[in-house]
Design an enzyme around this catalytic site. Structure first.
Site, PDB file in Angstrom:
ATOM      1  N   LYS A  81       0.853  -1.200   0.000  1.00  0.00           N
ATOM      2  CA  LYS A  81       0.000   0.000   0.000  1.00  0.00           C
ATOM      3  C   LYS A  81       0.894   1.258   0.000  1.00  0.00           C
ATOM      4  CE  LYS A  81      -3.539  -2.859   2.014  1.00  0.00           C
ATOM      5  NZ  LYS A  81      -4.739  -2.997   2.805  1.00  0.00           N
ATOM      6  N   HIS A 138      -8.517  -3.138  -6.294  1.00  0.00           N
ATOM      7  CA  HIS A 138      -8.458  -3.232  -4.829  1.00  0.00           C
ATOM      8  C   HIS A 138      -9.549  -2.354  -4.211  1.00  0.00           C
ATOM      9  CE1 HIS A 138      -7.101  -3.064  -0.710  1.00  0.00           C
ATOM     10  NE2 HIS A 138      -6.351  -4.123  -0.976  1.00  0.00           N
ATOM     11  N   GLU A 195     -11.294 -10.682  -1.260  1.00  0.00           N
ATOM     12  CA  GLU A 195     -11.001  -9.880  -0.078  1.00  0.00           C
ATOM     13  C   GLU A 195     -12.293  -9.288   0.473  1.00  0.00           C
ATOM     14  OE1 GLU A 195      -6.675  -8.546   0.004  1.00  0.00           O
ATOM     15  OE2 GLU A 195      -7.730  -7.029  -1.132  1.00  0.00           O
TER      16      GLU A 195
HETATM   17  P1  PGA Z   1      -4.516  -6.416   5.251  1.00  0.00           P
HETATM   18  O1  PGA Z   1      -4.661  -5.914   3.741  1.00  0.00           O
HETATM   19  O2  PGA Z   1      -3.722  -7.687   5.209  1.00  0.00           O
HETATM   20  O3  PGA Z   1      -3.786  -5.308   5.963  1.00  0.00           O
HETATM   21  O4  PGA Z   1      -5.888  -6.636   5.753  1.00  0.00           O
HETATM   22  C1  PGA Z   1      -4.972  -6.822   2.715  1.00  0.00           C
HETATM   23  C2  PGA Z   1      -5.263  -6.066   1.447  1.00  0.00           C
HETATM   24  O5  PGA Z   1      -5.924  -5.025   1.512  1.00  0.00           O
HETATM   25  O6  PGA Z   1      -4.804  -6.461   0.357  1.00  0.00           O
END
Ligand code: PGA
Length: 239
Positions: free
Chosen positions: A10, A86, A160
């Site tokens: 990110k 995403h 996700e």
């Molecule tokens: P996280 O993020 O492991 O911090 O929950 C996963 C993602 O958003 O790809």
């Protein structure tokens, strides 16, 4: 079967020096490292076993698109994977299924491996989540079955559930539900695209809960955010 563990950094870290150090620490076989754009080149240079990925891309080759990064530019940096759709881009940047669909088609045409993220915002029931994901896939993948024959391993779906992302809680989602969703997605794509796709799980995957998801054959990897910034934790996920 080889699982894929994607490190989605990110908007982290802050400097090239930190990015290079982190990349070296995560450099293992089966890992895809997806740093922010400014670090792609340097990170790509130090990765020996892991593969380079990008967190997004624009759909046009080049031209008057201020602030965007093209597939050709990513290709020149030896990026192999692109994460598309995403939920954070859908939420904060207003990315629509239409836009994501353009990106998916352009990236597949250029031979990138596409990690398309789908998932419901809230979980009312697993069946309502399935119909949400089905619609998202239909819109995001519109026209991709007419792209000619791209190898099945070019398209990867990351499931996700948005409510489970960044919670930091171990076991935010139930592995049984994730397995059921993975089966559902695979089945859908066999029917619509005659493709057997890999499905990754993402949503607060960490050292504590990774095995409970990844032990299932239906879940062929994980998309890891927060835990990918902590080398010790991430190495446990890989293990
Ligand atoms: P996280 O993020 O492991 O911090 O929950 C996963 C993602 O958003 O790809």
């Amino acid at each position: 079967m080889d699982k894929i563990i994607v490190a989605n950094w990110k908007a982290n870290p802050n400097t090239t020096k930190q990015a290079v150090a982190l990349a070296k620490a995560l450099d293992k076989r089966g890992v895809v490292v997806a740093p922010p754009y400014p670090f792609l080149e340097q990170v790509g240079r130090v990765l020996k076993k892991a593969t380079l990925g990008a967190q997004d891309v624009f759909w046009a080759d080049s031209g008057p698109y201020t602030g965007e990064v093209s597939l050709k530019q990513l290709k020149s940096l030896k990026v192999k994977y692109v994460i598309l759709g995403h939920s954070e881009r859908r939420k904060y940047l207003g990315e629509t299924d239409e836009l994501i669909n353009k990106k998916v088609k352009a990236a597949l045409k250029m031979g990138f491996k596409v990690i398309l993220c789908v998932g419901e915002w809230k979980r009312k029931s697993l069946s309502s989540a399935k119909s949400f994901v089905k619609n998202q896939l239909r819109r995001d993948l519109r026209g991709t079955n007419k792209l000619g024959s791209y190898p099945a391993n070019k398209l990867i779906i990351a499931y996700e559930p948005v409510w489970a992302i960044s919670t930091g809680r171990a076991g935010a989602d139930k592995p049984e539900d994730a397995v059921e969703m993975a089966k559902f997605i695979k089945q859908l794509l066999v029917v619509s695209h005659k493709l057997s796709v890999k499905v990754l799980y993402g949503g607060s995957v960490n050292a504590k809960n990774a095995y409970s998801f990844l032990k299932h054959k239906e879940i062929e990897g994980a998309l890891v955010g927060g835990a990918s910034l902590k080398p010790k934790e991430f190495r446990k996920v890989i293990k």
